[in-house]
Write an enzyme that holds these catalytic residues in place. Structure first.
Site, short mmCIF file in Angstrom:
data_model
loop_
_atom_site.label_atom_id
_atom_site.label_comp_id
_atom_site.label_asym_id
_atom_site.label_seq_id
_atom_site.Cartn_x
_atom_site.Cartn_y
_atom_site.Cartn_z
N ASN A 181 -2.02 0.44 6.74
CA ASN A 181 -1.53 -0.82 7.31
C ASN A 181 -0.67 -1.64 6.35
O ASN A 181 -0.61 -2.87 6.43
CB ASN A 181 -2.67 -1.63 7.92
CG ASN A 181 -3.70 -2.08 6.89
OD1 ASN A 181 -3.53 -1.82 5.71
ND2 ASN A 181 -4.73 -2.77 7.34
N GLU A 232 -9.68 -11.14 -7.16
CA GLU A 232 -8.73 -10.03 -7.01
C GLU A 232 -7.59 -10.13 -8.02
O GLU A 232 -7.13 -9.11 -8.54
CB GLU A 232 -8.19 -10.00 -5.58
CG GLU A 232 -9.26 -9.59 -4.57
CD GLU A 232 -8.77 -9.59 -3.13
OE1 GLU A 232 -9.58 -9.25 -2.25
OE2 GLU A 232 -7.58 -9.91 -2.87
N THR A 280 -5.07 -7.00 10.86
CA THR A 280 -5.44 -5.76 10.18
C THR A 280 -4.98 -4.53 10.95
O THR A 280 -4.47 -3.57 10.36
CB THR A 280 -6.98 -5.72 10.00
OG1 THR A 280 -7.40 -6.93 9.36
CG2 THR A 280 -7.40 -4.52 9.16
N LYS A 333 0.82 -1.21 0.00
CA LYS A 333 0.00 0.00 0.00
C LYS A 333 0.86 1.27 0.00
O LYS A 333 2.08 1.21 0.25
CB LYS A 333 -0.94 -0.04 1.21
CG LYS A 333 -1.96 -1.19 1.15
CD LYS A 333 -2.94 -1.13 2.32
CE LYS A 333 -3.95 -2.26 2.26
NZ LYS A 333 -4.94 -2.18 3.38
N ARG A 374 -1.21 -14.18 4.67
CA ARG A 374 -1.94 -13.56 5.79
C ARG A 374 -1.10 -13.65 7.07
O ARG A 374 -1.08 -12.72 7.86
CB ARG A 374 -3.29 -14.25 6.00
CG ARG A 374 -4.28 -14.12 4.86
CD ARG A 374 -4.82 -12.75 4.64
NE ARG A 374 -5.55 -12.22 5.78
CZ ARG A 374 -6.27 -11.10 5.74
NH1 ARG A 374 -6.35 -10.39 4.61
NH2 ARG A 374 -6.89 -10.66 6.80
N ARG A 399 2.92 -6.00 9.14
CA ARG A 399 2.19 -4.87 9.72
C ARG A 399 2.77 -4.42 11.06
O ARG A 399 2.82 -3.22 11.34
CB ARG A 399 0.70 -5.24 9.83
CG ARG A 399 0.00 -5.14 8.47
CD ARG A 399 -1.36 -5.74 8.49
NE ARG A 399 -2.14 -5.35 7.32
CZ ARG A 399 -3.27 -5.97 6.95
NH1 ARG A 399 -3.74 -6.98 7.65
NH2 ARG A 399 -3.93 -5.56 5.89
N HIS A 415 -2.03 -5.47 1.60
CA HIS A 415 -3.29 -6.19 1.42
C HIS A 415 -2.95 -7.62 1.03
O HIS A 415 -1.96 -7.85 0.33
CB HIS A 415 -4.13 -5.57 0.29
CG HIS A 415 -5.27 -6.46 -0.13
ND1 HIS A 415 -6.46 -6.48 0.55
CD2 HIS A 415 -5.35 -7.42 -1.09
CE1 HIS A 415 -7.24 -7.41 -0.01
NE2 HIS A 415 -6.60 -7.99 -1.00
N TYR A 438 -12.40 -2.59 -3.43
CA TYR A 438 -12.92 -2.72 -2.06
C TYR A 438 -14.44 -2.65 -2.01
O TYR A 438 -15.02 -2.29 -0.98
CB TYR A 438 -12.30 -1.64 -1.17
CG TYR A 438 -10.92 -1.98 -0.65
CD1 TYR A 438 -10.70 -3.12 0.12
CD2 TYR A 438 -9.83 -1.17 -0.93
CE1 TYR A 438 -9.43 -3.44 0.61
CE2 TYR A 438 -8.56 -1.47 -0.44
CZ TYR A 438 -8.37 -2.61 0.33
OH TYR A 438 -7.12 -2.92 0.82
N PHE A 457 -15.72 3.24 7.22
CA PHE A 457 -14.34 3.62 6.90
C PHE A 457 -14.06 3.59 5.39
O PHE A 457 -12.93 3.80 4.96
CB PHE A 457 -13.34 2.70 7.63
CG PHE A 457 -13.56 1.23 7.36
CD1 PHE A 457 -13.07 0.63 6.21
CD2 PHE A 457 -14.24 0.44 8.27
CE1 PHE A 457 -13.26 -0.72 5.94
CE2 PHE A 457 -14.45 -0.93 8.03
CZ PHE A 457 -13.95 -1.50 6.86
O1 DGI Z 1 -7.96 -8.09 4.87
P1 DGI Z 1 -7.52 -6.95 5.73
O2 DGI Z 1 -6.86 -5.83 4.95
O3 DGI Z 1 -6.69 -7.36 6.92
O4 DGI Z 1 -8.86 -6.33 6.36
P2 DGI Z 1 -10.31 -6.11 5.74
O5 DGI Z 1 -10.47 -6.80 4.43
O6 DGI Z 1 -11.29 -6.41 6.82
O7 DGI Z 1 -10.37 -4.54 5.50
C1 DGI Z 1 -9.77 -3.95 4.38
C2 DGI Z 1 -9.10 -2.68 4.80
O8 DGI Z 1 -10.08 -1.76 5.31
C3 DGI Z 1 -8.10 -2.85 5.95
O9 DGI Z 1 -6.83 -3.23 5.50
C4 DGI Z 1 -8.09 -1.46 6.55
C5 DGI Z 1 -9.53 -1.02 6.40
N1 DGI Z 1 -10.30 -1.33 7.62
C6 DGI Z 1 -10.83 -2.52 7.99
N2 DGI Z 1 -11.48 -2.43 9.16
C7 DGI Z 1 -11.34 -1.14 9.54
C8 DGI Z 1 -10.59 -0.44 8.56
N3 DGI Z 1 -10.29 0.87 8.64
C9 DGI Z 1 -10.72 1.53 9.72
N4 DGI Z 1 -10.44 2.83 9.83
N5 DGI Z 1 -11.46 0.93 10.70
C10 DGI Z 1 -11.80 -0.41 10.67
O10 DGI Z 1 -12.46 -0.93 11.57
#
Ligand code: DGI
Length: 141
Positions: free
Chosen positions: A114, A128, A93, A11, A87, A104, A117, A51, A59
């Site tokens: 973070n 994807e 996350t 990212k 992962r 991370r 992805h 996304y 968010f």
């Molecule tokens: O697969 P991940 O990237 O670990 O997580 P995800 O698919 O649940 O969410 C995608 C992205 O969205 C993640 O990398 C950061 C953001 N995100 C997810 N949950 C939250 C979030 N951003 C905020 N601010 N708060 C959240 O609870």
């Protein structure tokens, strides 16, 4: 465990920190092959499409703003159990909850910024990978 492919994105925060190589080294040391790779500046439409499952989440706008804030590096990783392996390398996350030694924990600043992805399941990996590499220009070896 079967050979799998997974979609990974470095990212904008991690690209800005100049740690593309360090992250690639972690993939390679874990036995994951980088079989497709490109740097890109995502458009809002591309980030929103990628996304789309999060469209209704509070968010979502911050996530899209962040993903278009600078260039990203997109790759397909291939290897035994590649989805879970990636992962595990990434960590949780929220970097505050990520295990020590994960990408991370070491490179991410916040749940928004973070660092990486990674696809979370075989079906999402397929979708994807096709999203960013529609021509199937991957180089398995
Ligand atoms: O697969 P991940 O990237 O670990 O997580 P995800 O698919 O649940 O969410 C995608 C992205 O969205 C993640 O990398 C950061 C953001 N995100 C997810 N949950 C939250 C979030 N951003 C905020 N601010 N708060 C959240 O609870």
């Amino acid at each position: 465990m079967a050979t799998q492919r997974t979609l990974s994105i470095i990212k904008p925060d991690a690209v800005a920190k100049n740690v593309i190589g360090q992250i690639y080294t972690r993939f390679e040391n874990a036995g994951l092959k980088i079989i497709a790779s490109r740097m890109a500046q995502l458009s809002r439409a591309e980030a929103e499409g990628f996304y789309a499952v999060h469209r209704e989440r509070p968010f979502f706008k911050d996530l899209v703003d962040f993903m278009v804030s600078g260039p990203v590096v997109i790759q397909v990783l291939e290897g035994e159990g590649a989805i879970l392996k990636n992962r595990d390398l990434m960590g949780a996350t929220d970097p505050k909850k990520a295990e020590k030694g994960t990408i991370r924990a070491d490179f991410a600043d916040s749940i928004d910024a973070n660092a990486v992805h990674g696809s979370d399941a075989e079906e999402t990996a397929k979708v994807e990978i096709a999203y960013f590499f529609p021509a199937l220009n991957v180089y398995s070896r």
